[in-house]
Design a protein around this motif. Structure first.
Motif, short mmCIF file in Angstrom:
data_model
loop_
_atom_site.label_atom_id
_atom_site.label_comp_id
_atom_site.label_asym_id
_atom_site.label_seq_id
_atom_site.Cartn_x
_atom_site.Cartn_y
_atom_site.Cartn_z
N GLU A 167 0.32 -85.43 -17.64
CA GLU A 167 1.36 -85.88 -16.72
C GLU A 167 2.62 -86.24 -17.48
OE1 GLU A 167 -0.35 -89.10 -14.57
OE2 GLU A 167 -1.27 -87.80 -13.08
N ALA A 168 3.75 -85.98 -16.83
CA ALA A 168 5.04 -86.30 -17.44
C ALA A 168 5.30 -87.80 -17.32
CB ALA A 168 6.14 -85.51 -16.74
N VAL A 169 5.53 -88.45 -18.46
CA VAL A 169 5.77 -89.89 -18.51
C VAL A 169 6.97 -90.16 -19.40
CG1 VAL A 169 4.79 -92.14 -19.07
CG2 VAL A 169 3.30 -90.35 -18.20
N LEU A 170 7.84 -91.05 -18.95
CA LEU A 170 8.98 -91.45 -19.77
C LEU A 170 9.24 -92.94 -19.59
CD1 LEU A 170 11.69 -91.82 -17.75
CD2 LEU A 170 11.48 -89.34 -17.68
N MET A 171 10.00 -93.50 -20.52
CA MET A 171 10.37 -94.91 -20.47
C MET A 171 11.88 -95.01 -20.48
SD MET A 171 7.64 -96.89 -22.89
CE MET A 171 5.88 -96.66 -22.66
N VAL A 172 12.39 -95.92 -19.64
CA VAL A 172 13.83 -96.08 -19.47
C VAL A 172 14.21 -97.52 -19.77
CG1 VAL A 172 15.76 -95.89 -17.86
CG2 VAL A 172 13.84 -94.30 -17.69
N ASP A 173 15.26 -97.72 -20.54
CA ASP A 173 15.83 -99.05 -20.77
C ASP A 173 16.70 -99.39 -19.56
OD1 ASP A 173 17.08 -101.35 -21.57
OD2 ASP A 173 17.65 -100.60 -23.54
N LEU A 174 16.29 -100.42 -18.80
CA LEU A 174 17.01 -100.75 -17.58
C LEU A 174 18.39 -101.34 -17.85
CD1 LEU A 174 14.21 -102.15 -15.25
CD2 LEU A 174 15.49 -100.03 -15.02
N ALA A 175 18.64 -101.81 -19.07
CA ALA A 175 19.96 -102.36 -19.38
C ALA A 175 20.99 -101.24 -19.55
CB ALA A 175 19.89 -103.21 -20.65
N THR A 176 20.58 -100.14 -20.16
CA THR A 176 21.51 -99.03 -20.41
C THR A 176 21.23 -97.79 -19.57
OG1 THR A 176 20.10 -98.18 -22.19
CG2 THR A 176 21.79 -99.81 -22.79
N THR A 238 12.99 -78.05 -7.48
CA THR A 238 11.65 -78.58 -7.25
C THR A 238 11.72 -80.06 -6.90
OG1 THR A 238 10.81 -77.02 -8.89
CG2 THR A 238 9.33 -78.81 -8.24
N PRO A 239 11.08 -80.48 -5.79
CA PRO A 239 11.01 -81.91 -5.48
C PRO A 239 10.00 -82.61 -6.38
CG PRO A 239 9.83 -80.65 -3.83
CD PRO A 239 10.46 -79.64 -4.74
N LEU A 240 10.33 -83.81 -6.76
CA LEU A 240 9.48 -84.63 -7.63
C LEU A 240 9.27 -86.00 -7.00
CD1 LEU A 240 11.26 -83.92 -11.05
CD2 LEU A 240 9.22 -82.78 -10.16
N THR A 241 8.17 -86.63 -7.35
CA THR A 241 7.91 -88.02 -6.96
C THR A 241 7.81 -88.86 -8.21
OG1 THR A 241 6.74 -87.32 -4.96
CG2 THR A 241 6.36 -89.57 -5.73
N LEU A 242 8.62 -89.91 -8.29
CA LEU A 242 8.65 -90.78 -9.46
C LEU A 242 7.96 -92.09 -9.12
CD1 LEU A 242 10.85 -88.66 -10.06
CD2 LEU A 242 12.18 -90.47 -11.16
N SER A 243 6.86 -92.38 -9.80
CA SER A 243 6.17 -93.67 -9.67
C SER A 243 6.62 -94.55 -10.82
CB SER A 243 4.65 -93.48 -9.70
OG SER A 243 4.23 -92.68 -8.61
N CYS A 244 7.26 -95.66 -10.50
CA CYS A 244 7.94 -96.47 -11.52
C CYS A 244 7.34 -97.86 -11.58
CB CYS A 244 9.43 -96.56 -11.22
SG CYS A 244 10.22 -94.95 -10.99
N ILE A 259 5.95 -89.03 -13.49
CA ILE A 259 6.53 -87.98 -12.64
C ILE A 259 5.42 -87.05 -12.17
CG2 ILE A 259 8.23 -86.14 -12.53
CD1 ILE A 259 9.66 -87.48 -14.89
N VAL A 260 5.31 -86.90 -10.86
CA VAL A 260 4.33 -85.98 -10.29
C VAL A 260 5.07 -84.95 -9.45
CG1 VAL A 260 2.42 -87.62 -10.28
CG2 VAL A 260 3.97 -87.55 -8.34
N GLY A 261 4.49 -83.73 -9.41
CA GLY A 261 5.15 -82.64 -8.71
C GLY A 261 5.78 -81.70 -9.70
N GLY A 262 6.12 -80.50 -9.25
CA GLY A 262 6.77 -79.55 -10.13
C GLY A 262 5.75 -78.71 -10.89
#
Length: 473
Positions: A167-176, A238-244, A259-262
């Protein structure tokens, strides 16, 4: 070693008694040894040390080397040799004395020649405090090494899982709002095989999804609750669903995005419906809670947050559900016992107390199920305030059936329940007697073994029949 410049002038009049006092006060232990290495006298400046080594009585008349442990005997020989040779800077050596109980006693010694007859005086410093500190330091270092090893192993497992997950997984810094880490599956899905680490989060998707992603980040920062959002791939195909899931690390707020879908996703055809069901559960009017086998909360929806009057869902996570139930230590035990025995439970009546003191009558339905982490329990909590029978303690009306009476268990005292039970039985018997006698009160009173006056009193009390009608003679 630097000697006194005026020793003869300052200490020339010092007699033997005063010299002994000075020697005993100068060190924790002072030992006088003759030319043959035999202990002739011992003085202690430390009472604790004296007790530990039996006040040195066993040393007198014995070779000093026999008063220490086997591995320390060469050090004793070295001390005596340095003293006999008149070394200008004699070495301090640590030796260990055996103790009657407990571990050996470390003492740091230096020895010096005292007089022309070859007598030697050894001065010792008690090293037990230093040894204890050293042991604490060693223990702390070992603890740090174990923790470091544990963290290193955990990071290795995390890296292996993160890098090999389909599965596609990423991490995001919410400050930037920049992507700080992405696994290879995410690079393949969003970057076409190119790395996307360091890119703005919103630019990894189609421009039409930017507003939704900005709102998602703002909601995650303010509420800290997991969210789902729909988005499109960067090319809009492609539509994607992001579970955050937001979380904190080293003081920074991060967002874990699955990220699920695609193409290449592990999403099955049934999953879009499951995602819709999860959103419905989150927004349901009935409170829903998932706990572990012991009743500690794992997941709650928004309705439970409002019912329990907690600021955010995160503050309920990890807390026992029993904290908010009306009868602490009773209701949760009954619920868990039924779930373990039957696997499900319906319409269990109790109350929920909010953190600000507001109570609500509720019905709880529950089910037990297996998860990868073990047994979990799901609870649906419905507010039944509109359907609750009024509390008989505040009204004259009595319960009209045994089922209504049993619903009062836990809400009123046993004494009141017994009184209400008696009233219910008495009223039911009077109603049965009136029905059997076709409302002939004289016959009903005789059947019940009551006088007519007593029957009238009870009829008025329970509001039965028309008391204004004329009774037959």
């Amino acid at each position: 070693m630097k000697r006194f410049k005026s020793a003869r002038k300052l200490f020339g009049a010092l007699d033997a008694e005063h010299a002994g006092t000075v020697l005993s006060a100068a060190a924790d232990v002072s030992v006088v040894i003759d030319a043959a290495g035999i202990v002739r006298d011992v003085a202690f400046g430390n009472d604790d040390l004296a007790r530990e080594v039996s006040a040195g009585e066993d040393w007198l008349g014995r070779p000093w080397a026999q008063c220490v442990t086997a591995e320390s005997r060469p050090k004793i020989e070295g001390l005596l040799e340095d003293a006999r040779s008149g070394t200008e800077n004699p070495r301090w050596r640590q030796v260990n004395h055996p103790a009657p109980t407990g571990p050996t006693i470390p003492v740091l010694y230096s020895a010096a020649l005292a007089g022309p007859q070859g007598r030697i005086v050894a001065f010792g410093r008690d090293l037990r405090a230093v040894s204890a500190l050293q042991q604490k330091l060693v223990d702390a270092q070992q603890t740090l090494e174990r923790e470091y090893t544990r963290l290193r192993h955990a990071e290795t497992r995390y890296r292996l899982l993160f890098q090999t997950a389909n599965e596609a997984v990423l991490m995001v810094d919410l400050a930037t709002l920049k992507i700080v880490e992405a696994n290879p599956a995410c690079d393949g899905l969003l970057g076409g095989g190119r790395g996307i680490t360091g890119r703005p989060f919103t630019q990894a998707f189609h421009a039409s999804s930017g507003d939704a992603l900005q709102l998602l980040a703002a909601t995650a920062r303010s509420t800290g609750r997991p969210e789902e959002v729909a988005a499109l791939m960067e090319d809009g195909s492609t539509p994607l669903t992001l579970s955050c899931l937001p979380f904190r690390q080293d003081g920074a707020m991060l967002l874990l995005v699955r990220i699920v879908g695609g193409a290449g996703s592990a999403l099955s055809p049934a999953d879009p419906g499951r995602a819709l069901l999860l959103r419905l559960v989150e927004n349901a009017q009935d409170a829903m809670v998932v706990t572990d086998a012991a009743g500690a909360i794992l997941v709650v929806n928004r309705a439970f947050v409002e019912l329990a009057q907690v600021p955010t869902a995160d503050q309920a996570i990890g807390q026992p559900l029993d904290r908010w139930l009306g009868r602490p230590g009773v209701d949760m035990n009954v619920l868990l016992a039924n779930l373990r025995q039957h696997g499900s439970l319906r319409q269990f009546s109790t109350t929920v107390r909010g953190d600000y003191g507001v109570s609500a009558d509720v019905e709880i339905s529950a089910v037990s199920m297996e998860d990868r982490q073990g047994v979990v329990h799901g609870f649906t909590i419905r507010n039944v305030l509109q359907r609750v029978v009024p509390d008989p303690r505040g009204l004259r009306e009595l319960p009209r059936s045994v089922s209504e009476l049993t619903e009062l268990v836990g809400r009123v005292s046993l004494k009141e329940l017994v009184r209400e039970s008696t009233d219910v039985i008495e009223r039911l018997c009077i109603e049965a007697a009136l029905e059997l006698t076709s409302d002939n009160r004289a016959s009903a009173a005789e059947m019940l073994g009551l006088s007519r006056q007593s029957l009238y009193v009870k009829l008025r009390r329970y509001g039965l029949g028309d008391l204004t009608q004329e009774e037959p003679a």
